[in-house]
Design a protein around this motif. Sequence first.
Motif, short mmCIF file in Angstrom:
data_model
loop_
_atom_site.label_atom_id
_atom_site.label_comp_id
_atom_site.label_asym_id
_atom_site.label_seq_id
_atom_site.Cartn_x
_atom_site.Cartn_y
_atom_site.Cartn_z
N GLN A 123 15.19 -13.97 -1.06
CA GLN A 123 14.14 -13.94 -0.01
C GLN A 123 14.60 -13.15 1.20
OE1 GLN A 123 12.47 -17.67 1.21
NE2 GLN A 123 11.77 -18.14 -0.86
N ALA A 124 15.85 -13.40 1.62
CA ALA A 124 16.37 -12.70 2.81
C ALA A 124 16.42 -11.20 2.57
CB ALA A 124 17.75 -13.24 3.16
N LEU A 125 16.68 -10.79 1.31
CA LEU A 125 16.78 -9.36 1.02
C LEU A 125 15.44 -8.75 0.63
CD1 LEU A 125 20.08 -9.34 -1.14
CD2 LEU A 125 19.85 -8.86 1.30
N GLY A 126 14.44 -9.60 0.38
CA GLY A 126 13.11 -9.11 0.01
C GLY A 126 13.01 -8.67 -1.44
N TYR A 127 13.81 -9.30 -2.32
CA TYR A 127 13.74 -8.97 -3.75
C TYR A 127 13.17 -10.15 -4.54
CZ TYR A 127 16.75 -5.03 -2.57
OH TYR A 127 17.26 -3.89 -2.02
N THR A 128 12.72 -9.88 -5.77
CA THR A 128 12.16 -10.95 -6.61
C THR A 128 13.19 -11.53 -7.56
OG1 THR A 128 11.56 -9.39 -8.35
CG2 THR A 128 9.90 -9.80 -6.62
N GLY A 129 14.23 -10.77 -7.85
CA GLY A 129 15.24 -11.22 -8.82
C GLY A 129 15.10 -10.50 -10.15
N ALA A 186 22.94 -11.69 5.93
CA ALA A 186 21.66 -11.07 5.54
C ALA A 186 20.52 -11.48 6.46
CB ALA A 186 21.34 -11.45 4.09
N MET A 187 20.58 -12.70 6.98
CA MET A 187 19.49 -13.15 7.86
C MET A 187 19.67 -12.70 9.31
SD MET A 187 18.53 -16.86 6.28
CE MET A 187 17.21 -17.16 7.41
N GLU A 188 20.94 -12.67 9.75
CA GLU A 188 21.19 -12.28 11.15
C GLU A 188 21.09 -10.77 11.34
OE1 GLU A 188 25.04 -14.02 12.06
OE2 GLU A 188 24.28 -16.03 11.65
#
Length: 384
Positions: free
Chosen positions: A68-74, A148-150
């Motif tokens: 989620q933090a990276l904006g990927y689905t997996g 990744a979030m900061e």
Amino acid sequence: MSTETQTYSRNNPFVSTMLVNYVMTDKDSEKETRHIELALEPSMHYTPGDAVGILPTNRDGEVESVLQALGYTGTEQVLDFFKKPTDLRDALTTKLHIGKLTRGSVNAYAKVAPESTPGLDFLKSLAGQDNKSKAEEYVYGREFIDLAMEHPGGITDPQQLFTVLGRLTPRMYSIASAQAKNPGTVHTTVRVVRYHSHSRDRQGLCSGHLGERADEGVTMPIFLHANNNFRLPQDPATPVIMVGPGTGIAPFRAFLQQRQANGDRGKNWLFFGEQRRASDFLYQKEWDGMLADGTLTKLDTAFSRDQQKKIYVQDRMKENSAELFAWLESGAYFYVCGDASRMAKDVEQTLLDGIANGKACSPDAAQEYLNTMKKEKRYQLDVY
Ligand SMILES: Cc1cc2nc3c(=O)[nH]c(=O)nc-3n(C[C@H](O)[C@H](O)[C@H](O)COP(=O)(O)OP(=O)(O)OC[C@H]3O[C@@H](n4cnc5c(N)ncnc54)[C@H](O)[C@@H]3O)c2cc1C
Ligand SMILES: NC(=O)c1ccc[n+]([C@@H]2O[C@H](COP(=O)([O-])OP(=O)(O)OC[C@H]3O[C@@H](n4cnc5c(N)ncnc54)[C@H](OP(=O)(O)O)[C@@H]3O)[C@@H](O)[C@H]2O)c1
């Protein structure tokens, strides 16, 4: 540690089944220390003193947070460390180390991140040997998710994660059983690492896996790892002294089971320490049984928090200084297992003081006596 034993190895682990996994510490304890038993194949052998390597996986929730933090689905396709294709979810679950952040990961992230990444200047300022302590301070108590979030937007291609993150590596655990008494299984004693930092509850990667997602029947990849520097004396009549506070008790359970199984005549003296007798006395019933049947000659315990002033294993060594020296003079082997950072050093100093008193000699002469013990392999450490 030397070589891994037999067919299975770190890179070719055996898929073992969890047979037993329970918390040994009481609910009032500040710790969660578990007794674990894993299945072995008949071809797998170990010797007391060896370790077992366990390959954990990252938690689904943590993997989801990173995606989620990276904006990927997996479902994005990547090549793993061996250039084998897989999807990102699998890579984040079984191949990439998303736990405890390292300085190397921060530096690599700063290198691949686009200029628009928030706080990029700060991340770049953590690079280099001169900024080591500032970088250590930043990574302390943080995991990849925090980075990744900061500083979002740093990863623009999922393949970059193989440059930024290290490999998910196995964790080693001292073996707590003797195969002579437990054919087909390997036992360990694991303290589950849990802590709270930067507003999140965290847990150790492998001990957390063992503490939360390794019920009986679950499978885990493992391998046996020989440690020829931690071995019982060859002569069964030789006395042994074992100092193992906390999970440091593990290999001594293996040693004592082995000596019991062999019917060895040598005397055995165990020093154990933990926080509280009522909640943390690991394997108490087994020691009672071994005292009763004569396997254990002496047991000295140090429950550090049962009284106002802390009492540690080395305090018990001091109280028994003359007898301990007499055992050494009679050829006893001396073993220490557990915390490397403070306990092992304090125990060594107490041993040196005991030798100096016993021989009525200088600190230098006591050190020489200990050096001779080391050369004769009568002083052995398994500390971490
Ligand atoms: C030869 C050997 C034998 C071992 N035997 C045993 C054994 O018998 N039993 C046993 O339990 N362990 C043993 N260990 C330790 C074990 O291998 C693991 O290191 C341990 O279980 C932690 O691994 P983990 O994956 O759970 O935690 P990791 O994910 O590796 O996280 C642990 C890290 O979290 C960080 N951390 C922990 N607490 C905090 C905090 N409060 N604040 C901030 N950061 C924190 C620290 O950096 C710590 O190094 C042994 C190690 C070796 C090398
Ligand atoms: N890498 C990791 O994250 C990880 C995970 C699990 C275990 N470990 C390590 O494994 C080792 C064992 O951990 P554990 O929790 O089972 O036990 P532990 O922390 O070693 O504690 C066992 C007993 O030793 C006492 N102690 C503290 N300092 C001591 C000293 N200087 N000398 C002698 N005794 C001392 C403790 O007392 P007080 O607590 O009352 O002071 C406690 O009573 C430690 O090295 C621990 O750090 C590391």
